[in-house]
Design a protein around this motif. Structure first.
Motif, PDB file in Angstrom:
ATOM      1  N   GLY A 130     -24.864  39.865  50.652  1.00 51.50           N
ATOM      2  CA  GLY A 130     -24.676  39.057  51.853  1.00 51.50           C
ATOM      3  C   GLY A 130     -25.988  38.712  52.513  1.00 51.50           C
ATOM      4  N   ALA A 131     -27.063  38.610  51.713  1.00 52.32           N
ATOM      5  CA  ALA A 131     -28.410  38.388  52.245  1.00 52.32           C
ATOM      6  C   ALA A 131     -28.934  37.016  51.849  1.00 52.32           C
ATOM      7  N   VAL A 132     -29.851  36.500  52.679  1.00 53.61           N
ATOM      8  CA  VAL A 132     -30.522  35.235  52.409  1.00 53.61           C
ATOM      9  C   VAL A 132     -32.005  35.514  52.184  1.00 53.61           C
ATOM     10  N   SER A 133     -32.548  34.950  51.116  1.00 51.74           N
ATOM     11  CA  SER A 133     -33.947  35.199  50.774  1.00 51.74           C
ATOM     12  C   SER A 133     -34.874  34.312  51.597  1.00 51.74           C
ATOM     13  N   LYS A 134     -35.896  34.934  52.193  1.00 54.37           N
ATOM     14  CA  LYS A 134     -36.947  34.177  52.887  1.00 54.37           C
ATOM     15  C   LYS A 134     -38.001  33.701  51.907  1.00 54.37           C
ATOM     16  N   SER A 135     -38.193  34.468  50.842  1.00 55.78           N
ATOM     17  CA  SER A 135     -39.217  34.164  49.846  1.00 55.78           C
ATOM     18  C   SER A 135     -38.746  34.680  48.498  1.00 55.78           C
ATOM     19  N   THR A 136     -38.748  33.807  47.486  1.00 54.83           N
ATOM     20  CA  THR A 136     -38.247  34.168  46.157  1.00 54.83           C
ATOM     21  C   THR A 136     -39.358  33.948  45.126  1.00 54.83           C
ATOM     22  N   THR A 137     -39.749  35.018  44.442  1.00 51.41           N
ATOM     23  CA  THR A 137     -40.863  34.951  43.492  1.00 51.41           C
ATOM     24  C   THR A 137     -40.466  35.571  42.156  1.00 51.41           C
ATOM     25  N   LEU A 157     -38.466  38.833  42.977  1.00 52.19           N
ATOM     26  CA  LEU A 157     -38.658  39.519  44.243  1.00 52.19           C
ATOM     27  C   LEU A 157     -38.108  38.617  45.339  1.00 52.19           C
ATOM     28  N   CYS A 158     -37.246  39.152  46.169  1.00 51.58           N
ATOM     29  CA  CYS A 158     -36.679  38.381  47.269  1.00 51.58           C
ATOM     30  C   CYS A 158     -36.900  39.126  48.581  1.00 51.58           C
ATOM     31  N   GLU A 159     -37.650  38.517  49.457  1.00 54.25           N
ATOM     32  CA  GLU A 159     -37.897  39.105  50.766  1.00 54.25           C
ATOM     33  C   GLU A 159     -36.754  38.732  51.697  1.00 54.25           C
TER      34      GLU A 159
END
Length: 248
Positions: A130-137, A157-159
């Motif tokens: 249930g999370a939204v990624s701010k940064s996806t690498t 990696l998802c911040e």
């Protein structure tokens, strides 16, 4: 053997030639071998999620032997997601039917055709946490069970800033990565909870045998060894810099 012949055309990447395991391509030879040995050959099982393929391999002195493998049904790219919140990583406690028990693991899923691997990673993150990624690498790829399956997963990696724990909507409304439609048999995702760990806590759990999932261990090793892990942003810098130094 008809489905096998179709697969050779549809998915040529699955039939690359290697000198160690040369494939028999003559369908008549394969059919003769199957009849003689009373073995099922070719695509012996297929669902929307996996295929069991038994290939004919050329052995020494003109002999043939069977070699089986599991192939993802989708041509999309499977993903493993390492969710990062502050200086910690987030893992799911999730029941696995094949093991008849629960594991701690990073979110992961089959590749969905028609969307990019990064979009698929963000989709899995939303569906399972249930999370939204701010940064996806993307930090690389792992093949944690190459003795059985051809699956090679991209690791992302998802911040994130927050997520939903068990009972708050995580794991709803999707098909899970074990090939069961969500809702067919209750909570088929099997997500029991989500937990945050520092790297020290994570490695302590590995040492105690509490984290055994192959995808998770492979993804974490990649994280600890990749320069990209140190570049995801200030919120992640404390995690990544403790594992690998960033080159200038």
């Amino acid at each position: 053997m008809e489905r096998y012949a179709e697969l050779v055309i549809e998915r040529p990447e699955l039939f690359r030639e290697t000198s160690q395991f040369p494939l028999v391509s003559d369908m008549r030879k394969i059919a003769h071998f199957a009849e003689r040995e009373r073995r099922k050959m070719g695509v012996v099982y297929e669902s929307d999620y996996n295929m069991m393929v038994v290939d004919a391999i050329e052995g020494g002195k003109g002999g043939i032997y069977a070699y089986e493998r599991v192939v993802p049904a989708s041509k999309g790219e499977p993903v493993v997601v390492i969710p990062v919140i502050g200086d910690k990583v987030v893992l799911l406690e999730q029941c696995r039917h094949a093991l008849r028990g629960a594991q701690l693991a990073f979110p992961r899923g089959f590749g969905e055709e028609g969307i990019s691997a990064s979009d698929n990673a963000e989709k899995e993150l939303k569906e399972e946490l249930g999370a939204v990624s701010k940064s996806t690498t993307c930090i690389g790829k792992v093949a944690p069970d190459s003795g059985l399956t051809s699956c090679v997963a991209s690791v992302f990696l998802c911040e994130i800033e927050g997520y939903k724990r068990s009972g708050e909507g995580a794991g709803e409304g999707k098909q899970n990565d074990d090939g069961v439609e969500q809702g067919e048999q209750g909570d088929s995702e099997g997500i029991l909870n989500a937990t945050e760990m520092s790297l020290e806590e994570f490695e302590g759990c590995v040492a105690k045998g509490d984290i055994t999932d192959g995808y998770t261990l492979a993804a974490y090793t990649l994280l600890r060894c990749s320069k990209e892990g140190a570049c995801i942003g200030e919120a992640f810098a404390g995690v990544a810099s403790s594992g690998c130094s960033q080159s200038e």
